[in-house]
Design an enzyme around this catalytic site. Structure first.
Site, PDB file in Angstrom:
ATOM      1  N   GLU A 309      21.158 -10.618  -1.303  1.00 49.81           N
ATOM      2  CA  GLU A 309      19.733 -11.120  -1.167  1.00 49.81           C
ATOM      3  C   GLU A 309      18.755  -9.953  -0.882  1.00 49.81           C
ATOM      4  OE1 GLU A 309      19.074 -14.797   0.857  1.00 49.81           O
ATOM      5  OE2 GLU A 309      20.438 -15.993  -0.591  1.00 49.81           O
ATOM      6  N   GLU A 523      26.565 -18.326  -3.752  1.00 53.50           N
ATOM      7  CA  GLU A 523      26.140 -19.076  -2.498  1.00 53.50           C
ATOM      8  C   GLU A 523      25.459 -20.487  -3.014  1.00 53.50           C
ATOM      9  OE1 GLU A 523      24.105 -17.569   0.839  1.00 53.50           O
ATOM     10  OE2 GLU A 523      25.199 -15.616   1.020  1.00 53.50           O
TER      11      GLU A 523
END
Length: 624
Positions: A309, A523
């Site tokens: 991220e 995720e």
């Protein structure tokens, strides 16, 4: 990935000083849209918005931007001036770096503990609902199967689970430091010990293997491999050996290790020397670190991520308290974009090295967020807002790597080069194609709305709280105000909702914009409401909302594979176990296993047992 950052940090910082920014996004996402309760708007993990770095002092023209300075008056934070720490690589110098952090809590033991094998699963929990109302996990879409070789995994990150932060030669990280700053972590906890997976990894691997999990996405701590982080500094052989042993143990139990090189835990040395990822110096240092790890574990690791991220990570750099240590010439407003530029160059360089070294396997990075859905279906402004959201949240990294080699045009049209550095032609060539697959942390999908004043007015007003992205996230529909989905624990309700009904639409939007032959859901997970307040184990392990989240998402993922032809090759549940959730500390619990932070005992929750059924099925199919 991850988690309950924005609301937590706002609450904490309010106590300190109500005008302080935690990240570049706090200014732009707080309290603007009068129609949306997302005034504490998205996002997950420590999610902040790369797009929202608008200082209040900029002139209207975006062609000539003054660079405001950042001051730290009575905030109480402490960090040495950038560049003032000498590059001396000795035990005494490492102690000096740890002095920046301060005292740390030692672990209760300092050797790797052998688990009692075999791990015995508890008896299955009773049915959650009557069978006429809801099928058991094994009966959800029973005629649809996951593809051969499918990775059915769990996920963790080094800082969040390892503990033992000062053991075996590890250097300090910025999150070791941040957890000791006023308001850095809302519950004032640290990750000094947390799950102590550094010494308990054998137990944790065996426990998920018993569930049938066949993959574990984990990260390596840069500061364990290079305590001083730089390319000219020594390698910590103890760190290399630890991760080698950990990888081997995973393989022994049939759990594939999927490795992330960087999951936000920047070595503090890089900030002390030159300002971390806001300095171009970080590129070569990261590439050197990556090459060292590639060489050490080549052949045993088949799937790699360079960065987790990165958009979220870079958003943090411009905010409290990390903006006390920016590179020379960078300020809180420009930091996220300078960081993004440097991360992309570091990623491209690491992937180039990966390929030149003939490392076995595949490599990419982990994206976050979602394209979004227009809040008002008949609004052209909301549709345009979706495009802006997609460009700033996903396209800032996905476009250069998967699509054009360059920034999204929307970003270039909005941001001057003094904010958003422009790529050279060689950099564009290096970036384009520097990923073998697409990975998305697909926690939720929500609606997007244009600013009240309109997008054009926002774009032309650099003091607007939503500039430069000029869109906002809405958590409820425009018809009657119904929520997009069930809410999580209040610590995460500013960004997270369970939105399985939007998942397929979201995955199709990703595949349409950035087509790929392979996709991982790297995720996805949920915070059970009020779990952190419960004290009785039988109540803690009855995580009904999280169980429903996983089961509904799994069903939609199966449909996305079989009906939408989305090439999903693996999924990773966040998280393997409760952990240090960044600024929310130990209070927010994403784990499918409970951790008693006093005794370090683990306990399966209902969600783990529900995931166990499809996990075991996949495991059996792969062995047959």
């Amino acid at each position: 990935m991850l988690r309950t950052y924005k609301r937590s940090i706002l609450l904490a910082l309010y106590v300190l000083f109500n005008h302080a920014k935690y990240s570049s996004s706090q200014v732009s996402t707080v309290g603007k849209s009068s129609i949306s309760p997302s005034s504490l708007s998205p996002t997950h993990t420590s999610e902040t918005l790369l797009s929202s770095a608008a200082p209040s002092t900029l002139p209207a023209s975006v062609t000539s931007v003054a660079l405001p300075t950042t001051t730290f008056q009575s905030s109480g934070i402490s960090f040495p001036p950038v560049g003032s720490v000498p590059r001396v690589f000795s035990s005494a110098a490492l102690d000096k770096l740890w002095d920046i952090v301060g005292p740390v809590e030692p672990p209760p033991f300092t050797t790797t503990r052998e688990p009692q094998l075999p791990i015995t699963l508890p008896s299955p929990p009773p049915a959650l609902y009557p069978s006429w109302f809801s099928p058991s996990p094994k009966n959800i879409l029973p005629n649809l199967k996951f593809p051969k070789g499918f990775k059915f995994g769990v996920a963790t990150a080094a800082y969040q689970v390892e503990g033992a932060v000062k053991n075996e030669g590890k250097g300090p990280t910025m999150w070791d430091w941040n957890s000791r700053q006023p308001g850095g972590v809302v519950d004032n906890t640290t990750a000094d010990v947390v799950d102590l997976q550094y010494f308990l990894y054998k137990e944790d691997v065996a426990r998920v293997a018993a569930l049938g999990v066949n993959a574990h996405s984990l990260s390596i701590s840069w500061a364990r491999i290079f305590p001083f982080a730089t390319a000219d500094s020594p390698v910590n052989q103890a760190g290399l050996k630890h991760y080698s042993d950990l990888i081997d143990y995973h393989l022994k139990f049939g759990v594939e290790p999927v490795i992330t090189l960087f999951h936000w835990d920047t070595p503090i040395a890089l900030h002390a020397y030159y300002g971390g990822f806001t300095s171009p110096n970080v590129v070569d240092d990261f590439i050197n670190y990556a090459k060292t790890v590639f060489k050490a574990y080549n052949g045993r690791v088949k799937t790699w991520y360079t960065f987790n991220e990165p958009r979220v990570f870079c958003s943090q750099t411009g905010g409290y308290p990390f903006n006390i240590s920016l590179a020379v010439g960078v300020n809180s407003s420009t930091a996220p974009y300078q960081c993004t530029y440097n991360v992309l160059r570091a990623h491209a360089g690491a992937v180039k090295a990966f390929r030149e070294m003939n490392i076995q396997g595949e490599i990419a990075f982990k994206s976050d967020d979602f394209v979004g859905i227009p809040w008002r279906s008949n609004s052209t402004e909301d549709s345009e807002a979706v495009e802006r959201h997609a460009a700033f949240r996903l396209g800032s990294f996905a476009d250069p790597i998967y699509k054009t080699g360059d920034w999204p045009q929307i970003m270039k049209d909005t941001l001057p080069s003094s904010y958003l550095p422009r790529f050279t032609e060689q950099e564009k060539k290096d970036l384009l194609g520097s990923a073998d697959f697409f990975a998305i942390d697909a926690y939720r999908t929500q609606w997007i709305v244009a600013p009240d004043v309109g997008i054009a007015a926002c774009v032309n007003d650099t003091s607007h709280p939503l500039w430069p992205e000029c869109d906002d996230v809405v958590l409820f529909d425009s018809n009657a105000g119904w929520a997009a989905g069930p809410s999580p624990d209040p610590l995460s309700d500013s960004w997270l909702q369970a939105t399985p009904n939007f998942l397929r639409r979201s995955l199709k939007a990703l595949q349409t914009r950035w087509p790929t032959k392979k996709m991982y859901i790297s995720e996805f997970g949920f915070v059970e409401p009020f779990e952190g307040l419960r004290t009785e184990l039988f109540r803690i392990t009855e995580d009904v909302t999280r169980t429903n989240y996983f089961m509904t998402y799994l069903g939609e993922i199966l449909l996305a594979i079989h009906e939408d032809n989305i090439p999903i090759a693996g999924i990773f549940a966040w998280a393997m176990l409760d952990n240090a959730e960044w600024s929310s500390g130990l209070t927010a619990r994403f784990g499918i296993q409970y951790v008693n932070y006093t005794t370090l005992e683990r306990a399966y929750k209902r969600s783990a047992m529900s995931l166990c059924k499809p996990c075991l099925l996949i495991s059996l199919l792969m062995r047959s």
